[in-house]
Design a protein around this motif. Structure first.
Motif, PDB file in Angstrom:
ATOM      1  N   LYS A   8      23.881  76.545 -61.473  1.00  0.00           N
ATOM      2  CA  LYS A   8      23.772  75.145 -61.040  1.00  0.00           C
ATOM      3  C   LYS A   8      23.354  75.100 -59.576  1.00  0.00           C
ATOM      4  CE  LYS A   8      25.476  73.326 -64.858  1.00  0.00           C
ATOM      5  NZ  LYS A   8      24.769  72.392 -65.712  1.00  0.00           N
ATOM      6  N   ARG A   9      22.457  74.167 -59.266  1.00  0.00           N
ATOM      7  CA  ARG A   9      21.977  73.984 -57.890  1.00  0.00           C
ATOM      8  C   ARG A   9      22.418  72.621 -57.381  1.00  0.00           C
ATOM      9  NH1 ARG A   9      16.185  76.123 -56.565  1.00  0.00           N
ATOM     10  NH2 ARG A   9      16.885  74.928 -54.796  1.00  0.00           N
ATOM     11  N   VAL A  10      23.005  72.624 -56.183  1.00  0.00           N
ATOM     12  CA  VAL A  10      23.534  71.392 -55.601  1.00  0.00           C
ATOM     13  C   VAL A  10      22.958  71.203 -54.196  1.00  0.00           C
ATOM     14  CG1 VAL A  10      25.612  70.111 -54.967  1.00  0.00           C
ATOM     15  CG2 VAL A  10      25.672  71.703 -56.922  1.00  0.00           C
ATOM     16  N   ALA A  11      22.430  70.020 -53.942  1.00  0.00           N
ATOM     17  CA  ALA A  11      21.938  69.662 -52.605  1.00  0.00           C
ATOM     18  C   ALA A  11      23.009  68.849 -51.894  1.00  0.00           C
ATOM     19  CB  ALA A  11      20.652  68.845 -52.712  1.00  0.00           C
ATOM     20  N   THR A  37      24.004  76.317 -53.346  1.00  0.00           N
ATOM     21  CA  THR A  37      24.025  75.095 -52.548  1.00  0.00           C
ATOM     22  C   THR A  37      22.967  75.161 -51.456  1.00  0.00           C
ATOM     23  OG1 THR A  37      25.704  76.010 -51.081  1.00  0.00           O
ATOM     24  CG2 THR A  37      26.482  74.686 -52.925  1.00  0.00           C
ATOM     25  N   GLU A  38      22.402  74.009 -51.149  1.00  0.00           N
ATOM     26  CA  GLU A  38      21.442  73.907 -50.057  1.00  0.00           C
ATOM     27  C   GLU A  38      21.723  72.638 -49.276  1.00  0.00           C
ATOM     28  OE1 GLU A  38      17.590  76.261 -51.802  1.00  0.00           O
ATOM     29  OE2 GLU A  38      17.661  74.098 -52.151  1.00  0.00           O
ATOM     30  N   VAL A  39      21.730  72.774 -47.959  1.00  0.00           N
ATOM     31  CA  VAL A  39      21.827  71.612 -47.090  1.00  0.00           C
ATOM     32  C   VAL A  39      20.410  71.081 -46.915  1.00  0.00           C
ATOM     33  CG1 VAL A  39      22.428  70.768 -44.781  1.00  0.00           C
ATOM     34  CG2 VAL A  39      23.906  72.454 -45.935  1.00  0.00           C
ATOM     35  N   VAL A  40      20.218  69.833 -47.329  1.00  0.00           N
ATOM     36  CA  VAL A  40      18.913  69.176 -47.249  1.00  0.00           C
ATOM     37  C   VAL A  40      19.016  68.076 -46.198  1.00  0.00           C
ATOM     38  CG1 VAL A  40      17.196  67.839 -48.514  1.00  0.00           C
ATOM     39  CG2 VAL A  40      18.413  69.705 -49.671  1.00  0.00           C
ATOM     40  N   SER A  41      18.073  68.095 -45.259  1.00  0.00           N
ATOM     41  CA  SER A  41      18.125  67.133 -44.156  1.00  0.00           C
ATOM     42  C   SER A  41      16.748  66.548 -43.873  1.00  0.00           C
ATOM     43  CB  SER A  41      18.694  67.817 -42.903  1.00  0.00           C
ATOM     44  OG  SER A  41      19.008  66.855 -41.918  1.00  0.00           O
ATOM     45  N   LEU A  42      16.671  65.810 -42.795  1.00  0.00           N
ATOM     46  CA  LEU A  42      15.442  65.138 -42.408  1.00  0.00           C
ATOM     47  C   LEU A  42      14.516  66.041 -41.591  1.00  0.00           C
ATOM     48  CD1 LEU A  42      17.109  61.770 -41.374  1.00  0.00           C
ATOM     49  CD2 LEU A  42      15.919  62.281 -43.519  1.00  0.00           C
ATOM     50  N   GLU A  43      15.107  67.028 -40.898  1.00  0.00           N
ATOM     51  CA  GLU A  43      14.339  67.929 -40.046  1.00  0.00           C
ATOM     52  C   GLU A  43      14.858  69.348 -40.192  1.00  0.00           C
ATOM     53  OE1 GLU A  43      14.594  66.483 -36.046  1.00  0.00           O
ATOM     54  OE2 GLU A  43      13.683  64.548 -36.543  1.00  0.00           O
ATOM     55  N   LYS A  44      13.993  70.315 -39.879  1.00  0.00           N
ATOM     56  CA  LYS A  44      14.372  71.732 -39.940  1.00  0.00           C
ATOM     57  C   LYS A  44      15.309  72.083 -38.796  1.00  0.00           C
ATOM     58  CE  LYS A  44      10.079  73.069 -42.090  1.00  0.00           C
ATOM     59  NZ  LYS A  44       9.503  74.192 -42.721  1.00  0.00           N
ATOM     60  N   SER A  66      11.320  66.491 -47.549  1.00  0.00           N
ATOM     61  CA  SER A  66       9.920  66.508 -48.016  1.00  0.00           C
ATOM     62  C   SER A  66       9.596  67.753 -48.839  1.00  0.00           C
ATOM     63  CB  SER A  66       8.967  66.404 -46.824  1.00  0.00           C
ATOM     64  OG  SER A  66       9.144  67.512 -45.949  1.00  0.00           O
ATOM     65  N   GLU A  67      10.476  68.755 -48.818  1.00  0.00           N
ATOM     66  CA  GLU A  67      10.251  70.009 -49.553  1.00  0.00           C
ATOM     67  C   GLU A  67      10.940  70.053 -50.914  1.00  0.00           C
ATOM     68  OE1 GLU A  67      10.063  73.117 -45.786  1.00  0.00           O
ATOM     69  OE2 GLU A  67      12.016  72.685 -46.667  1.00  0.00           O
ATOM     70  N   VAL A  68      11.679  69.020 -51.274  1.00  0.00           N
ATOM     71  CA  VAL A  68      12.481  69.074 -52.497  1.00  0.00           C
ATOM     72  C   VAL A  68      12.161  67.914 -53.429  1.00  0.00           C
ATOM     73  CG1 VAL A  68      14.367  70.267 -51.300  1.00  0.00           C
ATOM     74  CG2 VAL A  68      14.439  67.784 -51.541  1.00  0.00           C
ATOM     75  N   SER A  69      12.583  68.080 -54.677  1.00  0.00           N
ATOM     76  CA  SER A  69      12.484  66.982 -55.641  1.00  0.00           C
ATOM     77  C   SER A  69      13.759  66.972 -56.474  1.00  0.00           C
ATOM     78  CB  SER A  69      11.260  67.143 -56.534  1.00  0.00           C
ATOM     79  OG  SER A  69      11.441  68.206 -57.436  1.00  0.00           O
ATOM     80  N   ILE A  76      24.053  66.242 -56.395  1.00  0.00           N
ATOM     81  CA  ILE A  76      23.987  66.106 -54.940  1.00  0.00           C
ATOM     82  C   ILE A  76      25.337  65.669 -54.398  1.00  0.00           C
ATOM     83  CG2 ILE A  76      21.513  65.626 -54.826  1.00  0.00           C
ATOM     84  CD1 ILE A  76      22.211  62.645 -54.430  1.00  0.00           C
ATOM     85  N   VAL A  77      25.539  65.940 -53.100  1.00  0.00           N
ATOM     86  CA  VAL A  77      26.738  65.523 -52.385  1.00  0.00           C
ATOM     87  C   VAL A  77      26.297  64.770 -51.133  1.00  0.00           C
ATOM     88  CG1 VAL A  77      28.827  66.288 -51.186  1.00  0.00           C
ATOM     89  CG2 VAL A  77      28.039  67.522 -53.213  1.00  0.00           C
ATOM     90  N   LEU A  78      26.969  63.644 -50.877  1.00  0.00           N
ATOM     91  CA  LEU A  78      26.709  62.821 -49.697  1.00  0.00           C
ATOM     92  C   LEU A  78      27.966  62.783 -48.836  1.00  0.00           C
ATOM     93  CD1 LEU A  78      24.965  59.925 -51.624  1.00  0.00           C
ATOM     94  CD2 LEU A  78      23.844  61.483 -50.005  1.00  0.00           C
ATOM     95  N   PRO A  79      28.059  63.650 -47.814  1.00  0.00           N
ATOM     96  CA  PRO A  79      29.215  63.605 -46.920  1.00  0.00           C
ATOM     97  C   PRO A  79      29.201  62.320 -46.099  1.00  0.00           C
ATOM     98  CG  PRO A  79      27.916  65.618 -46.584  1.00  0.00           C
ATOM     99  CD  PRO A  79      27.119  64.700 -47.456  1.00  0.00           C
ATOM    100  N   GLY A  80      30.360  61.986 -45.564  1.00  0.00           N
ATOM    101  CA  GLY A  80      30.467  60.794 -44.751  1.00  0.00           C
ATOM    102  C   GLY A  80      30.327  61.076 -43.273  1.00  0.00           C
ATOM    103  N   GLY A  81      31.195  60.403 -42.514  1.00  0.00           N
ATOM    104  CA  GLY A  81      31.014  60.249 -41.094  1.00  0.00           C
ATOM    105  C   GLY A  81      30.280  58.932 -40.942  1.00  0.00           C
ATOM    106  N   GLN A  82      30.374  58.296 -39.810  1.00  0.00           N
ATOM    107  CA  GLN A  82      29.657  57.024 -39.646  1.00  0.00           C
ATOM    108  C   GLN A  82      28.181  57.233 -39.378  1.00  0.00           C
ATOM    109  OE1 GLN A  82      32.211  55.424 -36.527  1.00  0.00           O
ATOM    110  NE2 GLN A  82      32.646  53.706 -37.885  1.00  0.00           N
TER     111      GLN A  82
END
Length: 188
Positions: A8-11, A37-44, A66-69, A76-82
């Motif tokens: 299983k692959r989780v972003a 698991t992979e951390v996917v973000s807006l910038e490298k 931009s590198e993933v689909s 997927i997981v969406l951590p919080g923080g404000q």
């Protein structure tokens, strides 16, 4: 019974200002369950966490959005923080990615302020869910049936309120990924 997520692959979608424990604890739990698991973000590069009241540790970014689909991942997981979800929900690529994961009926975990991204993607209407108390009204206005519980699962979306809920959140996230329980989701 422990669940094995081998194969299983989780972003984990995050950017600067993620609540440190809400990224690191699910990451650790998923790895212990043998998920990739992979951390996917807006910038490298690296993104910096927020550790309760001040900046915390940095985490390496594995891929940029931009590198993933959606077809690359099982969940997927969406951590919080404000800061983190507030920035992520302004990215059309992130919002579309979340929407595609939802339409593909794959599990989505969101904790604390993470559901802000779900609101922006338009996927909480009619779902029972929870979040950090300060975005309760946002959730209700988006059509969610908000409840005050440590972990809520509805239609494959796993939500929790805050870092104190991480043990229940991580356990339910792994269970949902392993069992793939999200049959009632309707795709328009």
């Amino acid at each position: 019974m422990a669940h094995d997520l081998k194969g299983k692959r989780v972003a984990i979608l995050a950017t600067n200002g993620f609540e440190q424990s809400e990224l690191l604890e699910p990451l650790k739990a998923l790895k212990q369950a043998n998920a990739t698991t992979e951390v996917v973000s807006l910038e490298k590069g690296q993104i910096k966490g927020w550790n309760e009241k001040d900046w915390g540790d940095s985490v390496d970014v594995d891929k940029v959005i931009s590198e993933v689909s959606a077809s690359d991942y099982d969940a997927i997981v969406l951590p919080g923080g404000q800061i983190n979800p507030d920035v992520l929900r302004t990215s059309a690529e992130i919002v579309d990615f979340v929407r595609q994961i939802y339409k593909a009926k794959k599990p989505i975990g969101a904790i604390c302020h993470g559901p802000w991204v779900l609101i922006e993607a338009g996927v909480v209407k009619g779902l029972e869910a929870t979040s950090y108390k300060s975005i309760k009204t946002d959730m209700i206005n988006a059509g969610a049936k908000w409840v005050d519980q440590e972990v809520v699962v509805d239609d494959g979306i796993i939500t929790s309120r805050n870092p104190n809920d991480l043990p229940a959140f991580c356990a339910k996230l792994i269970e949902e990924i392993a069992e793939g329980r999200h049959p009632q989701r309707q795709v328009a």
